[in-house]
Design an enzyme around this catalytic site. Structure first.
Site, mmCIF file in Angstrom:
data_model
loop_
_atom_site.group_PDB
_atom_site.id
_atom_site.type_symbol
_atom_site.label_atom_id
_atom_site.label_comp_id
_atom_site.label_asym_id
_atom_site.label_seq_id
_atom_site.Cartn_x
_atom_site.Cartn_y
_atom_site.Cartn_z
ATOM 1 N N LYS A 171 -21.634 -31.110 3.954
ATOM 2 C CA LYS A 171 -21.816 -30.382 5.211
ATOM 3 C C LYS A 171 -21.040 -29.062 5.219
ATOM 4 C CE LYS A 171 -24.361 -33.756 6.652
ATOM 5 N NZ LYS A 171 -23.981 -34.710 7.687
ATOM 6 N N ASP A 187 -37.719 -37.104 2.596
ATOM 7 C CA ASP A 187 -36.967 -38.239 3.123
ATOM 8 C C ASP A 187 -37.744 -38.727 4.340
ATOM 9 O OD1 ASP A 187 -35.292 -39.873 4.642
ATOM 10 O OD2 ASP A 187 -33.524 -38.639 4.355
ATOM 11 N N ASP A 234 -35.430 -44.347 0.819
ATOM 12 C CA ASP A 234 -36.172 -43.626 1.862
ATOM 13 C C ASP A 234 -36.708 -42.288 1.369
ATOM 14 O OD1 ASP A 234 -33.748 -42.352 1.642
ATOM 15 O OD2 ASP A 234 -33.062 -42.820 3.668
#
Length: 264
Positions: A157, A217, A106
């Site tokens: 994260k 993306d 992607d």
């Protein structure tokens, strides 16, 4: 050298486009998305490609077949159950050579893959990860490197106080196939959270290649629209069948009134 394109996801972020069409074959301007990735690989003289597929693989194969129409050889590694990014690469192992380029299915980028591979080989790396800078790295997994470009650690994260870099994993890898045995066979396994940290812990050389050019993306509707704007406004040069017009491209079979204008 061969390539694996990870094209097995259902593309849930891109719905409703992917409700009936697998993300690898959604159109990006005038061709299925994965044709742009094949063009990128051709720049590194890679013409032997494995598509790792899971969601509606027959639709992908109906478009690309054995690849002969596109000047490449395409084979398919089908996942009966979702195997994750690492498990999908491990599933393709019987079809691979000594060195493998892996692309997330992607992302679009204008990186010079031949240069990345040449540096990977010259430095004797077990793995090379393409990194790209982003304005808000907190939403991604960070990749920290030393001053010589060696990867030191991965941070998924991160909290604001943990952010020490703005470079993130760009979803393009060069791997020595001999190290793929570190991935367990037939189970869901992450290349980002499992395989690469295991390589580091074992002491293998994992290098980073920072790319400051184009990268996107396409996995959300907003990004999918953005890549079309970027291509048609020539911010991202790709191969197209159409002819340039003042505000974009026109396909040879299209008939467009001269009074027509692009909506952006």
């Amino acid at each position: 050298m061969k390539a694996v394109i990870l094209a097995g996801g259902e593309g849930t972020r891109l719905r409703p486009l992917t409700l009936t069409t697998p993300k690898p074959i959604v159109p990006v301007v005038d061709r299925p998305f994965l044709r742009h990735q094949l063009d990128l690989l051709a720049g590194a003289h890679v013409r032997d490609v494995v598509f790792s597929v899971a969601y509606r693989p027959e639709r992908v194969e109906a478009v690309f077949g054995d690849g002969s129409a596109f000047g490449v050889r395409i084979r398919y590694a089908v996942e009966d159950t979702p195997l994750g990014t690492g498990g999908a690469v491990r599933n393709a192992l019987p079809l691979l050579d000594e060195r493998t380029i892996v692309l997330n299915g992607d992302v679009l980028t204008d990186v010079d893959l031949a240069q990345v591979v040449a540096r990977h080989e010259a430095e004797g790396a077990a793995a090379t990860i393409l990194l790209t800078p982003v304005p808000n790295p907190a939403a991604y997994g960070l990749v920290e490197t030393d001053h010589e470009g060696r990867v030191r650690r991965f941070l998924e994260k991160p909290r604001p106080e943990q952010i020490t870099t703005n470079t993130i994993n760009a979803g393009v890898y060069v791997l020595e196939t001999r190290v793929l045995d570190l991935m367990p066979e037939g189970v869901n396994y992450s290349i980002e959270r499992g395989f690469f940290p295991t390589l580091l812990a074992r002491g293998d050389l994992v290098r980073a290649h920072v790319h400051r050019g184009y990268w996107i993306d396409i996995g959300t509707p907003e990004k999918y629209l953005q890549v079309h704007r970027d291509i048609l406004n020539r911010r991202f040069p790709v191969a197209l069948d159409g002819a340039p017009r003042a505000e974009g491209f026109v396909h040879p079979t299209a008939r467009v009134p001269f009074s027509a204008r692009a909506p952006w």
